[in-house]
Design an enzyme around this catalytic site. Structure first.
Site, PDB file in Angstrom:
ATOM      1  N   THR A  48     -35.105  17.887  32.740  1.00 23.01           N
ATOM      2  CA  THR A  48     -34.552  17.997  31.386  1.00 23.01           C
ATOM      3  C   THR A  48     -34.959  19.323  30.752  1.00 23.01           C
ATOM      4  O   THR A  48     -34.138  20.031  30.172  1.00 23.01           O
ATOM      5  CB  THR A  48     -35.042  16.812  30.520  1.00 23.01           C
ATOM      6  OG1 THR A  48     -34.527  15.618  31.089  1.00 23.01           O
ATOM      7  CG2 THR A  48     -34.571  16.929  29.081  1.00 23.01           C
ATOM      8  N   GLN A  49     -36.245  19.666  30.902  1.00 27.43           N
ATOM      9  CA  GLN A  49     -36.709  20.938  30.337  1.00 27.43           C
ATOM     10  C   GLN A  49     -35.904  22.107  30.903  1.00 27.43           C
ATOM     11  O   GLN A  49     -35.485  23.002  30.180  1.00 27.43           O
ATOM     12  CB  GLN A  49     -38.189  21.157  30.668  1.00 27.43           C
ATOM     13  CG  GLN A  49     -39.123  20.149  30.030  1.00 27.43           C
ATOM     14  CD  GLN A  49     -40.563  20.379  30.507  1.00 27.43           C
ATOM     15  OE1 GLN A  49     -41.009  21.497  30.656  1.00 27.43           O
ATOM     16  NE2 GLN A  49     -41.276  19.299  30.760  1.00 27.43           N
ATOM     17  N   GLY A  58     -22.675   9.829  32.782  1.00 27.75           N
ATOM     18  CA  GLY A  58     -21.965   9.000  31.798  1.00 27.75           C
ATOM     19  C   GLY A  58     -21.772   9.682  30.453  1.00 27.75           C
ATOM     20  O   GLY A  58     -21.935   9.044  29.410  1.00 27.75           O
ATOM     21  N   LYS A  76     -40.155  11.698  35.040  1.00 31.80           N
ATOM     22  CA  LYS A  76     -40.340  13.152  35.070  1.00 31.80           C
ATOM     23  C   LYS A  76     -39.417  13.863  34.072  1.00 31.80           C
ATOM     24  O   LYS A  76     -38.199  13.635  34.079  1.00 31.80           O
ATOM     25  CB  LYS A  76     -40.047  13.669  36.493  1.00 31.80           C
ATOM     26  CG  LYS A  76     -41.101  13.250  37.493  1.00 31.80           C
ATOM     27  CD  LYS A  76     -42.426  13.793  37.044  1.00 31.80           C
ATOM     28  CE  LYS A  76     -43.490  13.819  38.086  1.00 31.80           C
ATOM     29  NZ  LYS A  76     -44.783  14.237  37.505  1.00 31.80           N
ATOM     30  N   GLU A 100      -2.483  -1.448  32.544  1.00 30.18           N
ATOM     31  CA  GLU A 100      -3.926  -1.161  32.492  1.00 30.18           C
ATOM     32  C   GLU A 100      -4.274  -0.011  31.543  1.00 30.18           C
ATOM     33  O   GLU A 100      -5.393   0.056  31.053  1.00 30.18           O
ATOM     34  CB  GLU A 100      -4.471  -0.880  33.905  1.00 30.18           C
ATOM     35  CG  GLU A 100      -4.054   0.429  34.558  1.00 30.18           C
ATOM     36  CD  GLU A 100      -2.721   0.392  35.289  1.00 30.18           C
ATOM     37  OE1 GLU A 100      -1.883  -0.484  34.966  1.00 30.18           O
ATOM     38  OE2 GLU A 100      -2.490   1.263  36.153  1.00 30.18           O
ATOM     39  N   HIS A 108       2.411   0.673  33.685  1.00 26.69           N
ATOM     40  CA  HIS A 108       0.971   0.490  33.913  1.00 26.69           C
ATOM     41  C   HIS A 108       0.336  -0.217  32.717  1.00 26.69           C
ATOM     42  O   HIS A 108      -0.114   0.461  31.784  1.00 26.69           O
ATOM     43  CB  HIS A 108       0.294   1.850  34.108  1.00 26.69           C
ATOM     44  CG  HIS A 108       0.703   2.545  35.361  1.00 26.69           C
ATOM     45  ND1 HIS A 108      -0.075   2.543  36.492  1.00 26.69           N
ATOM     46  CD2 HIS A 108       1.815   3.248  35.671  1.00 26.69           C
ATOM     47  CE1 HIS A 108       0.540   3.230  37.439  1.00 26.69           C
ATOM     48  NE2 HIS A 108       1.693   3.669  36.963  1.00 26.69           N
ATOM     49  N   ARG A 167       8.442   8.021  39.865  1.00 30.18           N
ATOM     50  CA  ARG A 167       9.727   8.695  40.077  1.00 30.18           C
ATOM     51  C   ARG A 167      10.803   7.718  40.564  1.00 30.18           C
ATOM     52  O   ARG A 167      11.976   7.978  40.468  1.00 30.18           O
ATOM     53  CB  ARG A 167       9.600   9.769  41.169  1.00 30.18           C
ATOM     54  CG  ARG A 167       8.660  10.891  40.827  1.00 30.18           C
ATOM     55  CD  ARG A 167       8.644  11.958  41.923  1.00 30.18           C
ATOM     56  NE  ARG A 167       7.405  12.705  41.866  1.00 30.18           N
ATOM     57  CZ  ARG A 167       7.171  13.692  41.010  1.00 30.18           C
ATOM     58  NH1 ARG A 167       8.097  14.052  40.159  1.00 30.18           N
ATOM     59  NH2 ARG A 167       6.013  14.306  40.989  1.00 30.18           N
ATOM     60  N   MET A 180       4.664  -3.367  42.304  1.00 27.05           N
ATOM     61  CA  MET A 180       5.897  -4.098  42.002  1.00 27.05           C
ATOM     62  C   MET A 180       6.966  -3.721  43.019  1.00 27.05           C
ATOM     63  O   MET A 180       7.689  -4.574  43.536  1.00 27.05           O
ATOM     64  CB  MET A 180       6.366  -3.740  40.583  1.00 27.05           C
ATOM     65  CG  MET A 180       7.734  -4.268  40.229  1.00 27.05           C
ATOM     66  SD  MET A 180       8.837  -2.879  39.913  1.00 27.05           S
ATOM     67  CE  MET A 180      10.297  -3.667  39.351  1.00 27.05           C
ATOM     68  N   GLY A 208     -18.970  10.482  29.287  1.00 23.89           N
ATOM     69  CA  GLY A 208     -17.815   9.798  28.695  1.00 23.89           C
ATOM     70  C   GLY A 208     -18.244   8.547  27.944  1.00 23.89           C
ATOM     71  O   GLY A 208     -17.726   8.249  26.863  1.00 23.89           O
ATOM     72  N   ILE A 209     -19.190   7.817  28.516  1.00 23.78           N
ATOM     73  CA  ILE A 209     -19.625   6.556  27.880  1.00 23.78           C
ATOM     74  C   ILE A 209     -20.485   6.857  26.644  1.00 23.78           C
ATOM     75  O   ILE A 209     -20.367   6.191  25.617  1.00 23.78           O
ATOM     76  CB  ILE A 209     -20.430   5.692  28.894  1.00 23.78           C
ATOM     77  CG1 ILE A 209     -19.575   5.380  30.135  1.00 23.78           C
ATOM     78  CG2 ILE A 209     -20.911   4.394  28.248  1.00 23.78           C
ATOM     79  CD1 ILE A 209     -18.273   4.670  29.858  1.00 23.78           C
ATOM     80  N   CYS A 250       3.477  -0.986  39.333  1.00 24.55           N
ATOM     81  CA  CYS A 250       4.206   0.221  39.741  1.00 24.55           C
ATOM     82  C   CYS A 250       4.540   0.165  41.236  1.00 24.55           C
ATOM     83  O   CYS A 250       5.388  -0.626  41.618  1.00 24.55           O
ATOM     84  CB  CYS A 250       3.427   1.469  39.338  1.00 24.55           C
ATOM     85  SG  CYS A 250       4.525   2.872  39.117  1.00 24.55           S
TER      86      CYS A 250
HETATM   87  N1  GLN Z   1       5.214   6.145  44.110  1.00 24.22           N
HETATM   88  C1  GLN Z   1       5.928   5.297  43.216  1.00 24.22           C
HETATM   89  C2  GLN Z   1       6.908   6.063  42.341  1.00 24.22           C
HETATM   90  O1  GLN Z   1       6.775   7.237  42.149  1.00 24.22           O
HETATM   91  C3  GLN Z   1       4.982   4.472  42.356  1.00 24.22           C
HETATM   92  C4  GLN Z   1       4.126   5.289  41.441  1.00 24.22           C
HETATM   93  C5  GLN Z   1       2.945   4.540  40.908  1.00 24.22           C
HETATM   94  O2  GLN Z   1       2.526   3.513  41.455  1.00 24.22           O
HETATM   95  N2  GLN Z   1       2.363   5.032  39.841  1.00 24.22           N
HETATM   96  O3  GLN Z   1       7.829   5.471  41.822  1.00 24.22           O
END
Ligand code: GLN
Length: 555
Positions: free
Chosen positions: A194-195, A18, A190, A512, A510, A465, A387, A20-21, A384
């Site tokens: 670490t050492q 971790g 232990k 997210e 995306h 794409r 959808m 990154g965390i 993506c």
């Molecule tokens: N494979 C799809 C595209 O290139 C979707 C890509 C994705 O889900 N990031 O359009």
């Protein structure tokens, strides 16, 4: 120009501790004290970026606002700091070598033998300092990927050694993260691993300034003293990092251990301003005391490795807390969904998310999941490829377009409802060539998703794409699937929704990648809200049935 301070975070004993965390938590504490901070990741592999890596190899590929395909740790940096990262925040060995070789071919080193030291290390040092120079940060934290002792991270370690000399002790420090394993048979923690790992760093010419020790159990004073003595650090520089309930608790645990104070002291920076962590603590409070629970299925083909969907699962953590509800995320393998078992796999869920992805493996399961959500009025979010699957499903089963598909899956489909973007048509190379990074999207005011955004113009990050084929838009809209988000410059469809459905949204981008602790993404927040309304409806129906049952028993 500021006198930027540099902190390096290295790791020892094992990977996955971790780093990154810890980097993000330290950055959060310094930011909360008023410092401008960024985090950079140096990755030791030869790929120029992780964009060409299968998610099974290295987890999700995270995309920055300016279109860099990066390591998933950058997602943590943004989620913790609530500030965007950029191209400069992730550097790989591949990229370092690429630019050194390009310079060599140009003749920049003419007459010289090009070597790891000084040419590769100079390039690494340049990349480390570039972030500070470009954005003028007070503090740059650089996380070194891999584990100390790996052959491939040697040039990074050597660059850190050189920078420590170049910059001087109060401008640069090394935080080393290691593991203190607990042996149940002897009932002991232990310190030997670490050492050993500190010794390895010392052999490379680096004395770590601070040790962060990952542990399952509290470290006694004895253990801390022993580590300090054997590893040549002050006792106040031995920091315990105990397993936490959530990664978002780590900044507070690090604050208890005074990691930020120790760092500031060593860097000769004032620590007078108390960290302002009010909103962060508010978030944690909501996260830890949910009022209800929803079950959401994440349908994807990389589900064996949860890291492949890191940003999505974190977005649900943020959106759950915003709704004061716990999201039980169920990972469902799209290859295991078929016509006969869809109800059994998906019927109990209050929300279905079809994940992003590439290629044909598992695609029919994703299409079936979209169908199940549509037909059973279950809240649905397609991201993506998700959808695109919802569009294919609608074309096949509502519009009656037999064998409709994306040309990514079937080049000769009679109904290419998803097709290669015009700008992609001449492109043959794979690395960094997708539609990447943030693009504007105009949101239709009269739509469900507008209720989430409450904004007509949004910017969202992309990595694809293929696109919705506008040739079929009228057919879709007439039958009840509407384009409610459009790129104002190119007319590309960015958001589809079904107004007649409880909550059915497909996004080409995306969301997210943009969700953070302090700014949960509105699309996820609204999706979770819709799943709660379904839970409540289910509960109400159940209660009514119980009452009816009781009445029947009485009669
Ligand atoms: N494979 C799809 C595209 O290139 C979707 C890509 C994705 O889900 N990031 O359009």
């Amino acid at each position: 120009m500021k006198n930027t301070k540099y902190i390096f975070v290295t790791g020892g004993v094992t990977s996955s501790l971790g780093k990154g965390i810890i980097s993000s938590s330290l950055a959060k504490l310094l930011q909360a004290r008023g410092y401008s901070v960024t985090i950079q990741k140096l990755d030791p592999y030869i790929n120029v970026d992780p964009g060409t890596l299968n998610p099974y190899e290295h987890g999700e590929c995270y995309v920055t606002q300016d279109g860099a395909e990066t390591d998933l740790d950058l997602g943590h940096y943004e989620r913790f700091l609530n500030t965007p990262t950029s191209q400069e925040n992730n550097v790989t060995t591949g990229r370092i070598y690429q630019s050194v070789i390009e310079k060599e071919r140009r003749g920049d080193y003419l007459g010289k033998t090009v070597q790891v030291i000084p040419h590769i290390t100079d390039e690494i040092k340049k990349r480390i300092r570039l972030v500070a120079k470009k954005y003028n940060y007070d503090i740059v934290i650089t996380e070194i990927g891999g584990t100390v002792g790996d052959i491939e991270s040697l040039p990074y370690i050597e660059s850190v050694r050189q920078l420590k000399w170049d910059l001087g002790p109060s401008n640069c420090l090394v935080v080393h993260l290691t593991l203190v394993p607990y042996l149940p048979t002897s009932g002991e923690l232990k310190t030997k691993p670490t050492q050993h790992s500190v010794k390895m760093l010392q052999e490379a010419g680096i004395q770590p300034d601070i040790l962060v020790l990952r542990t399952q159990k509290k470290l006694s004073e004895d253990i801390r003293n022993k580590v300090a003595l054997f590893c040549n650090v002050q006792i106040s520089s031995v920091i315990e990092s105990i397993d936490a309930f959530t990664i978002y608790e780590v900044p507070l645990l690090m604050q208890d251990e005074k990691l930020d104070e120790t760092v500031l002291h060593k860097l000769n920076l004032p620590a007078n301003q108390k960290p302002d962590l009010g909103p962060w603590k508010e978030f944690l409070k909501r996260l830890k005391s949910p009022k209800e629970t929803v079950r959401i299925g994440l349908v994807g083909k990389y589900v064996e490795l949860h890291d492949a969907y890191k940003s999505i699962s974190e977005s649900f953590t943020h959106a759950g807390a915003a709704n004061e509800c716990k999201v039980d995320l169920e990972f469902i393998h799209s290859e295991q969904i078929n016509e006969n078992n869809a109800g059994q796999k998906l019927g109990h869920l209050e929300g279905i998310l079809v994940a992003p992805g590439f290629g044909s493996r598992g695609i029919e399961g994703k299409i079936l999941a979209a169908r199940y959500a549509r037909e059973h009025d279950i809240p649905f979010l397609g991201i993506c490829l998700g959808m695109q699957c919802a569009v294919i499903e609608f074309a096949r089963n509502v519009l009656g377009f037999e064998n409709a598909n994306s040309t990514e899956i079937n080049r000769r489909t009679p109904f290419p409802v998803i097709d290669l973007m015009e700008e992609q048509k001449g492109i043959t190379t794979k690395g960094g060539t997708m539609r990447l990074g943030a693009y504007p999207c105009r949101v239709e005011k009269n739509s469900r998703i507008y209720q989430a955004y409450k904004k007509e113009l949004v910017n969202e990050r992309h990595r694809h794409r293929y696109e919705f084929n506008n040739k079929y838009l009228k057919d879709f809209e007439k039958a009840g699937m509407k384009a409610v988000g459009i790129n104002p410059d190119t007319n590309l469809v960015e958001i589809m929704e079904m107004p007649e459905h409880r909550w059915f949204v497909g996004v080409q981008f995306h969301p997210e990648y943009r969700s953070t602790v302090l700014q949960p993404h509105p699309v996820f927040v609204d999706f979770v809200k819709a799943t709660i309304s379904l839970v409540r409806e289910k509960n109400k129906t159940m209660k009514q049935q119980e009452i009816k049952e009781a009445e029947r028993n009485l009669n």
